[in-house]
Design a protein around this motif. Structure first.
Motif, PDB file in Angstrom:
ATOM      1  N   GLU A   1     -46.845  59.459   9.434  1.00  0.00           N
ATOM      2  CA  GLU A   1     -46.621  60.495   8.428  1.00  0.00           C
ATOM      3  C   GLU A   1     -46.120  59.909   7.111  1.00  0.00           C
ATOM      4  O   GLU A   1     -46.540  60.322   6.033  1.00  0.00           O
ATOM      5  N   LEU A   2     -45.201  58.956   7.189  1.00  0.00           N
ATOM      6  CA  LEU A   2     -44.697  58.318   5.970  1.00  0.00           C
ATOM      7  C   LEU A   2     -45.810  57.599   5.217  1.00  0.00           C
ATOM      8  O   LEU A   2     -45.926  57.709   3.986  1.00  0.00           O
ATOM      9  N   ILE A   3     -46.645  56.872   5.953  1.00  0.00           N
ATOM     10  CA  ILE A   3     -47.762  56.165   5.319  1.00  0.00           C
ATOM     11  C   ILE A   3     -48.736  57.164   4.720  1.00  0.00           C
ATOM     12  O   ILE A   3     -49.191  57.000   3.578  1.00  0.00           O
ATOM     13  N   ALA A   4     -49.069  58.219   5.458  1.00  0.00           N
ATOM     14  CA  ALA A   4     -50.005  59.230   4.958  1.00  0.00           C
ATOM     15  C   ALA A   4     -49.470  59.891   3.695  1.00  0.00           C
ATOM     16  O   ALA A   4     -50.220  60.111   2.738  1.00  0.00           O
ATOM     17  N   THR A   5     -48.188  60.177   3.664  1.00  0.00           N
ATOM     18  CA  THR A   5     -47.574  60.783   2.478  1.00  0.00           C
ATOM     19  C   THR A   5     -47.703  59.865   1.265  1.00  0.00           C
ATOM     20  O   THR A   5     -48.068  60.304   0.175  1.00  0.00           O
ATOM     21  N   GLU A   6     -47.435  58.585   1.456  1.00  0.00           N
ATOM     22  CA  GLU A   6     -47.532  57.629   0.348  1.00  0.00           C
ATOM     23  C   GLU A   6     -48.978  57.429  -0.102  1.00  0.00           C
ATOM     24  O   GLU A   6     -49.234  57.298  -1.303  1.00  0.00           O
ATOM     25  N   VAL A   7     -49.912  57.430   0.833  1.00  0.00           N
ATOM     26  CA  VAL A   7     -51.333  57.305   0.456  1.00  0.00           C
ATOM     27  C   VAL A   7     -51.767  58.522  -0.336  1.00  0.00           C
ATOM     28  O   VAL A   7     -52.430  58.410  -1.374  1.00  0.00           O
ATOM     29  N   ARG A   8     -51.391  59.714   0.112  1.00  0.00           N
ATOM     30  CA  ARG A   8     -51.727  60.942  -0.635  1.00  0.00           C
ATOM     31  C   ARG A   8     -51.110  60.907  -2.028  1.00  0.00           C
ATOM     32  O   ARG A   8     -51.766  61.265  -3.013  1.00  0.00           O
ATOM     33  N   ARG A   9     -49.873  60.474  -2.120  1.00  0.00           N
ATOM     34  CA  ARG A   9     -49.197  60.405  -3.421  1.00  0.00           C
ATOM     35  C   ARG A   9     -49.914  59.416  -4.350  1.00  0.00           C
ATOM     36  O   ARG A   9     -50.119  59.699  -5.521  1.00  0.00           O
ATOM     37  N   ALA A  10     -50.302  58.275  -3.808  1.00  0.00           N
ATOM     38  CA  ALA A  10     -50.942  57.241  -4.625  1.00  0.00           C
ATOM     39  C   ALA A  10     -52.362  57.600  -5.037  1.00  0.00           C
ATOM     40  O   ALA A  10     -52.835  57.168  -6.082  1.00  0.00           O
ATOM     41  N   THR A  11     -53.025  58.421  -4.221  1.00  0.00           N
ATOM     42  CA  THR A  11     -54.422  58.738  -4.505  1.00  0.00           C
ATOM     43  C   THR A  11     -54.598  60.148  -5.078  1.00  0.00           C
ATOM     44  O   THR A  11     -55.718  60.578  -5.325  1.00  0.00           O
TER      45      THR A  11
END
Length: 59
Positions: free
Chosen positions: A47-57
């Protein structure tokens, strides 16, 4: 989401050896020291990784 991949690494020369050598005896800690916490916290880390990927993209 199963096709996504993440990598955790250390830049110290001994880290891979300490992690992979099952024949080393550790007075503290253990071999494969990254795998236990990863497995124990898999869902949270995903979830943490997915949140950061969504934020970055912008997703």
């Amino acid at each position: 989401m199963s096709d996504l991949e993440a990598t955790v690494s250390y830049d110290t020369p001994y880290a891979v050896i300490q992690h992979e050598r099952l024949d080393f005896h550790h007075s503290e800690g253990q071999a494969k020291y990254l795998e236990g916490p990863l497995e124990e916290n898999r869902g949270t880390l995903q979830e943490l990784i997915a949140t950061e990927v969504r934020r970055a993209t912008g997703g």
